[in-house]
Design an enzyme around this catalytic site. Structure first.
Site, mmCIF file in Angstrom:
data_model
loop_
_atom_site.group_PDB
_atom_site.id
_atom_site.type_symbol
_atom_site.label_atom_id
_atom_site.label_comp_id
_atom_site.label_asym_id
_atom_site.label_seq_id
_atom_site.Cartn_x
_atom_site.Cartn_y
_atom_site.Cartn_z
ATOM 1 C CG ASP A 103 -0.173 0.021 2.539
ATOM 2 O OD1 ASP A 103 1.039 -0.284 2.539
ATOM 3 O OD2 ASP A 103 -0.790 0.337 3.580
ATOM 4 C CD GLU A 104 5.301 3.211 2.659
ATOM 5 O OE1 GLU A 104 6.034 4.123 3.072
ATOM 6 O OE2 GLU A 104 5.139 2.130 3.280
#
Length: 347
Positions: A103-104
């Site tokens: 998620d990054e």
């Protein structure tokens, strides 16, 4: 020419997906992770964070801090599905995408003429439109400052750090915000009265080198907003592993072998899907007194199937002397390489 870097980070990603899939959870403290007392928090909603719940916190502690929380099991397949949609948005903007986790990511948009803030706004809007979730973005001229900016006003944040703002904008921050300073390094600096970036900024480079060796130069530069790291689009997964917290502490190896068998099958499935082999096997255990131990073995050949992984895991387990009961066991394989298949000519 200064680089233009965007760091993007989903807001409470796992918990946000659970709330999206079950709107009745909206506004409630949601904790994703192990559903038993012996599990740990993977992530939690911002409502849960207000009670002091944090990632990696034991579930029993999270329940004590927030008894009314809703506890959800991890659904990694679902999170990966949403992650793929989000990363496809990034790749439509630039090929220079460095994933840091599910998620990054960092995006290097130096080559694009469009204003970086406009691009960041576009990303936020597209993620919201396609997934219904919010993402925070930071814009700056290097990775350290971009990541710092994305965390500045979460959730759903957007922050730009420009050159004229540095180093003053960094001065009030805790030194724990400086990339590369872990808990031990922070404590070492705290012990000599250094708590803020401004106090770190005042230290001579020679002292930091004396404290941290060559790495002291990087810390000296980070306090001045300097970070020369490039975007690494070929960032490879260094290992594939599984671990679990046991329902009951044990020192019976036959019980542990059952977990290793399941881990070996799961790891082999992942390796087959990624078309990789590995040759370094590691077993991780955490004792009932919360002390971590690892034991590894590097083979002189590569393996990828379940039987070979399990066999080597058993060999390592046989060499481990269990001085006390353990609460967690993990298995991983590293030193990965892609499997090469030779194409046979039809002629």
């Amino acid at each position: 020419m200064d680089r233009k870097i965007i760091h993007v980070d989903m807001d409470a990603f796992f918990a946000s997906v659970e709330i999206m899939d079950n709107p009745r959870l909206k506004g409630k403290p949601v904790i994703v992770g192990g559903t038993t007392e012996r599990g740990v928090v993977a992530t939690c909603s911002y409502e849960a964070r207000e009670f002091g719940v944090r990632s990696a916190m034991p579930i029993y502690m999270a329940k004590a801090k927030c008894p009314e929380a809703v506890f959800m099991p991890v659904r990694y397949g679902r999170y990966k599905e949403i992650s793929n949609k989000i990363f496809s948005i990034f790749h439509k903007i630039t090929d220079l995408v460095e994933p840091l986790s599910i998620d990054e990511a960092y995006l290097d948009i130096t080559h694009l003429e469009k204003d970086p803030v406009e691009i960041a706004v576009f990303i936020k809007q597209e993620v919201k439109r396609q997934t219904g979730l919010t993402i925070s973005a930071g814009v700056s001229y290097n990775k350290f400052l971009a990541k710092l900016a994305s965390d500045w006003n979460k959730p759903d944040g957007l922050k730009i750090i420009e050159k004229h703002m540095v180093p003053e904008i960094l001065f009030p921050l805790s030194i724990s915000k400086v990339y590369g300073l872990g808990q031990k390094s922070v404590k070492k600096l705290n012990d000599i009265g250094v708590f803020t970036v401004k106090e770190l900024y005042g230290l001579p480079k020679e002292l930091l080198i004396e404290f941290f060796g060559k790495f002291g130069v990087e810390i000296y530069e980070r306090a001045r907003g300097i970070d020369g790291r490039e975007i690494n689009i070929d960032r490879e997964r260094k290992s594939i592993g599984r671990e679990t917290t046991l329902r009951v502490d044990t020192d019976i190896k036959d019980d542990l072998k059952l977990y290793l068998n399941d881990f070996s099958e799961s790891i082999a499935d992942t390796m087959r899907n990624k078309n990789v082999s590995g040759k370094s096997i590691t077993i991780k255990i955490k004792t009932s007194s919360f002390v971590n131990h690892t034991k590894s073995k590097t083979l002189n050949h590569y393996i990828y199937n379940k039987e070979d992984i399990y066999e080597e895991a058993l060999n390592i387990l046989d060499e481990i002397e269990l001085m006390e009961k353990i609460r967690l066991i993990g298995l991983s394989i590293s030193s990965l390489r892609e499997n090469k298949t030779e194409q046979i000519s039809m002629f």
